[in-house]
Design an enzyme around this catalytic site. Structure first.
Site, PDB file in Angstrom:
ATOM      1  N   ASN A 115      17.513  12.405   7.626  1.00  0.00           N
ATOM      2  CA  ASN A 115      17.496  12.079   9.059  1.00  0.00           C
ATOM      3  C   ASN A 115      18.584  11.100   9.483  1.00  0.00           C
ATOM      4  O   ASN A 115      18.957  11.068  10.663  1.00  0.00           O
ATOM      5  CB  ASN A 115      16.100  11.523   9.400  1.00  0.00           C
ATOM      6  N   SER A 173      20.244  18.646  15.502  1.00  0.00           N
ATOM      7  CA  SER A 173      20.139  18.312  16.923  1.00  0.00           C
ATOM      8  C   SER A 173      20.300  19.578  17.748  1.00  0.00           C
ATOM      9  O   SER A 173      20.996  20.512  17.316  1.00  0.00           O
ATOM     10  CB  SER A 173      21.247  17.325  17.296  1.00  0.00           C
ATOM     11  N   TYR A 186      30.344  15.371  17.273  1.00  0.00           N
ATOM     12  CA  TYR A 186      28.926  15.210  16.922  1.00  0.00           C
ATOM     13  C   TYR A 186      28.272  16.590  16.795  1.00  0.00           C
ATOM     14  O   TYR A 186      27.605  16.881  15.794  1.00  0.00           O
ATOM     15  CB  TYR A 186      28.221  14.358  17.987  1.00  0.00           C
TER      16      TYR A 186
HETATM   17  N1  LIG Z   1      18.260  10.185  19.653  1.00  0.00           N
HETATM   18  C1  LIG Z   1      18.649  11.390  20.042  1.00  0.00           C
HETATM   19  O1  LIG Z   1      18.840  11.638  21.237  1.00  0.00           O
HETATM   20  C2  LIG Z   1      18.824  12.487  19.009  1.00  0.00           C
HETATM   21  C3  LIG Z   1      18.886  13.811  19.506  1.00  0.00           C
HETATM   22  C4  LIG Z   1      19.034  14.846  18.598  1.00  0.00           C
HETATM   23  C5  LIG Z   1      19.134  14.583  17.242  1.00  0.00           C
HETATM   24  N2  LIG Z   1      19.077  13.301  16.777  1.00  0.00           N
HETATM   25  C6  LIG Z   1      19.217  13.095  15.322  1.00  0.00           C
HETATM   26  O2  LIG Z   1      18.124  12.343  14.840  1.00  0.00           O
HETATM   27  C7  LIG Z   1      18.518  11.571  13.713  1.00  0.00           C
HETATM   28  C8  LIG Z   1      18.031  10.146  13.879  1.00  0.00           C
HETATM   29  O3  LIG Z   1      18.621   9.587  15.040  1.00  0.00           O
HETATM   30  P1  LIG Z   1      17.935   8.437  15.899  1.00  0.00           P
HETATM   31  O4  LIG Z   1      17.992   8.864  17.297  1.00  0.00           O
HETATM   32  O5  LIG Z   1      16.636   8.044  15.303  1.00  0.00           O
HETATM   33  O6  LIG Z   1      19.039   7.298  15.722  1.00  0.00           O
HETATM   34  P2  LIG Z   1      18.947   5.722  15.448  1.00  0.00           P
HETATM   35  O7  LIG Z   1      17.730   5.151  16.071  1.00  0.00           O
HETATM   36  O8  LIG Z   1      20.272   5.191  15.826  1.00  0.00           O
HETATM   37  O9  LIG Z   1      18.762   5.674  13.862  1.00  0.00           O
HETATM   38  C9  LIG Z   1      19.768   6.098  12.993  1.00  0.00           C
HETATM   39  C10 LIG Z   1      19.329   5.792  11.588  1.00  0.00           C
HETATM   40  O10 LIG Z   1      20.343   6.238  10.680  1.00  0.00           O
HETATM   41  C11 LIG Z   1      20.620   5.175   9.778  1.00  0.00           C
HETATM   42  N3  LIG Z   1      21.996   5.244   9.305  1.00  0.00           N
HETATM   43  C12 LIG Z   1      23.133   5.299  10.048  1.00  0.00           C
HETATM   44  N4  LIG Z   1      24.208   5.298   9.255  1.00  0.00           N
HETATM   45  C13 LIG Z   1      23.745   5.241   7.978  1.00  0.00           C
HETATM   46  C14 LIG Z   1      24.368   5.199   6.712  1.00  0.00           C
HETATM   47  N5  LIG Z   1      25.708   5.217   6.574  1.00  0.00           N
HETATM   48  N6  LIG Z   1      23.589   5.150   5.608  1.00  0.00           N
HETATM   49  C15 LIG Z   1      22.244   5.121   5.722  1.00  0.00           C
HETATM   50  N7  LIG Z   1      21.596   5.158   6.892  1.00  0.00           N
HETATM   51  C16 LIG Z   1      22.347   5.211   8.006  1.00  0.00           C
HETATM   52  C17 LIG Z   1      20.351   3.895  10.577  1.00  0.00           C
HETATM   53  O11 LIG Z   1      20.000   2.824   9.724  1.00  0.00           O
HETATM   54  P3  LIG Z   1      20.934   1.588   9.311  1.00  0.00           P
HETATM   55  O12 LIG Z   1      21.762   1.219  10.509  1.00  0.00           O
HETATM   56  O13 LIG Z   1      19.952   0.545   8.907  1.00  0.00           O
HETATM   57  O14 LIG Z   1      21.746   2.088   8.161  1.00  0.00           O
HETATM   58  C18 LIG Z   1      19.105   4.320  11.358  1.00  0.00           C
HETATM   59  O15 LIG Z   1      17.953   4.137  10.586  1.00  0.00           O
HETATM   60  C19 LIG Z   1      20.043  11.696  13.614  1.00  0.00           C
HETATM   61  O16 LIG Z   1      20.370  12.582  12.578  1.00  0.00           O
HETATM   62  C20 LIG Z   1      20.446  12.277  14.972  1.00  0.00           C
HETATM   63  O17 LIG Z   1      21.612  13.070  14.891  1.00  0.00           O
HETATM   64  C21 LIG Z   1      18.905  12.243  17.638  1.00  0.00           C
END
Ligand SMILES: NC(=O)c1ccc[n+]([C@@H]2O[C@H](COP(=O)([O-])OP(=O)(O)OC[C@H]3O[C@@H](n4cnc5c(N)ncnc54)[C@H](OP(=O)(O)O)[C@@H]3O)[C@@H](O)[C@H]2O)c1
Length: 308
Positions: A115, A173, A186
């Site tokens: 994720n 996504s 992205y």
């Molecule tokens: N929010 C949306 O609108 C949305 C829509 C569609 C899909 N998604 C997908 O859902 C997933 C989660 O997104 P979210 O919205 O929950 O985002 P978020 O709240 O920004 O969380 C992102 C997570 O990824 C971790 N991360 C980032 N870079 C990393 C690295 N190099 N190594 C290890 N961990 C890392 C961050 O933790 P640390 O900073 O502690 O490392 C955090 O726990 C993503 O794959 C995203 O593409 C999100």
């Protein structure tokens, strides 16, 4: 011609039978070991709650140890085993160390939720090269690295061919299906994960390792917080009653993908269903939709604010 329709009909029946068998028994998650990347925030954090609520042991992976420890503390009421495994998914050695740590503690990994993700929007030529690389490293190679590290362990867990040996959920996504300007990089990484996930599912067929893809839509997490529904609505890209999802919606879909062995779960309501359909069958209509209906410059301006 007749022979062709007979073969097609038979193939459909076999497909339906296989599909039914796969969905027959929802998997009981009690005592299963679930490793979640990106567990320090947003959808990953919500997924940790959702799996713990099902009685699964949860291993939390991300870079920020303090944020992971806070999520671990939130899981205490579920009375399940937890483990914090700090790691950066862009570094091979850290990913391998994290997987070994989970194996050492629990002896197995039943579910990997791939994720962790990162998001930057804007026009390609304006994106900083370091950000381009980071998008590829985290969103595309990160899930590949983690899957590659857990597969040998999962393979050893299957007792007989076809028995449940493990499940990999790749969180992509809708941006990988509905291809939007300002999200070419992205969206490209998210489309890549859909292709990877589908091919891996077929590659692992017969090993007992299942693979699902979950496609969240805009969700209220730090990744999308600064985009704002209003800016997207003003650009004509959000229908009147449409709202951003809560992370719990995506988390429930991730759990459902594992329990029911779903191939793909695409979130989002009618707007996304129609868009998905049109992208597949009439991409020219989508080109026209972006040109005529959406204020593309306004949309790009809004998604420029993507990223925590
Ligand atoms: N929010 C949306 O609108 C949305 C829509 C569609 C899909 N998604 C997908 O859902 C997933 C989660 O997104 P979210 O919205 O929950 O985002 P978020 O709240 O920004 O969380 C992102 C997570 O990824 C971790 N991360 C980032 N870079 C990393 C690295 N190099 N190594 C290890 N961990 C890392 C961050 O933790 P640390 O900073 O502690 O490392 C955090 O726990 C993503 O794959 C995203 O593409 C999100």
């Amino acid at each position: 011609m007749k022979r062709l329709s007979l073969v097609t009909g038979l193939a459909l029946l076999v497909g339906l039978a296989v599909g039914r068998r796969r969905c027959a028994e929802p998997l009981d998650l009690r005592g299963r070991v679930v490793l979640i990347s990106g567990a320090s925030s947003g959808i990953g954090r919500a997924a940790a709650h959702a799996f713990a609520a099902q009685g699964a042991a949860v291993a939390l992976l991300a870079r920020r140890t303090d944020a992971l420890a806070a999520v671990e503390a939130e899981l205490a009421p579920y009375a399940v085993e937890t483990l914090v495994v700090p790691a950066d998914v862009t570094i091979d050695a850290e990913v391998e160390r994290a997987v070994s740590a989970v194996q050492a503690r629990f002896g197995r990994i039943d579910v990997l939720v791939n994720n962790a993700g990162l998001s930057y929007g804007g026009r390609l030529e304006e994106l900083d090269p370091a950000r381009l690389r980071a998008l590829g490293e985290v969103n595309l190679y990160g899930p590949l690295r983690l899957a590659r590290a857990v597969i040998p362990l999962m393979m050893r867990q299957g007792t007989r061919a076809g028995d449940f040996a493990g499940h990999i959920v790749n969180v992509s996504s809708v941006a990988g299906v509905l291809l939007a300007p300002g999200m070419s990089v992205y969206g490209g990484t998210r489309r890549g994960i859909i292709a990877f996930s589908t091919a891996l599912r077929r590659e692992l067929d017969g090993t007992g390792i299942r693979v699902s893809t979950v496609l969240p839509t805009f969700t209220n997490t730090p990744m999308a917080d600064r985009v704002g529904e209003d800016a997207l609505r003003a650009a004509g890209a959000m229908w009147p009653l449409h709202r951003f999802d809560e992370p719990e919606t995506a988390a429930a879909a991730i759990v459902d993908a594992v329990r029911a062995n779903r191939r793909t779960i695409r979130l989002g309501k009618l707007q996304y269903a129609l868009g998905d359909f049109s992208e597949r069958l009439t991409p020219g209509v989508m080109d026209l939709y972006w040109r005529v209906v959406i204020d593309t410059a306004g949309y790009i301006e809004a998604v420029r604010r993507l990223g925590a």
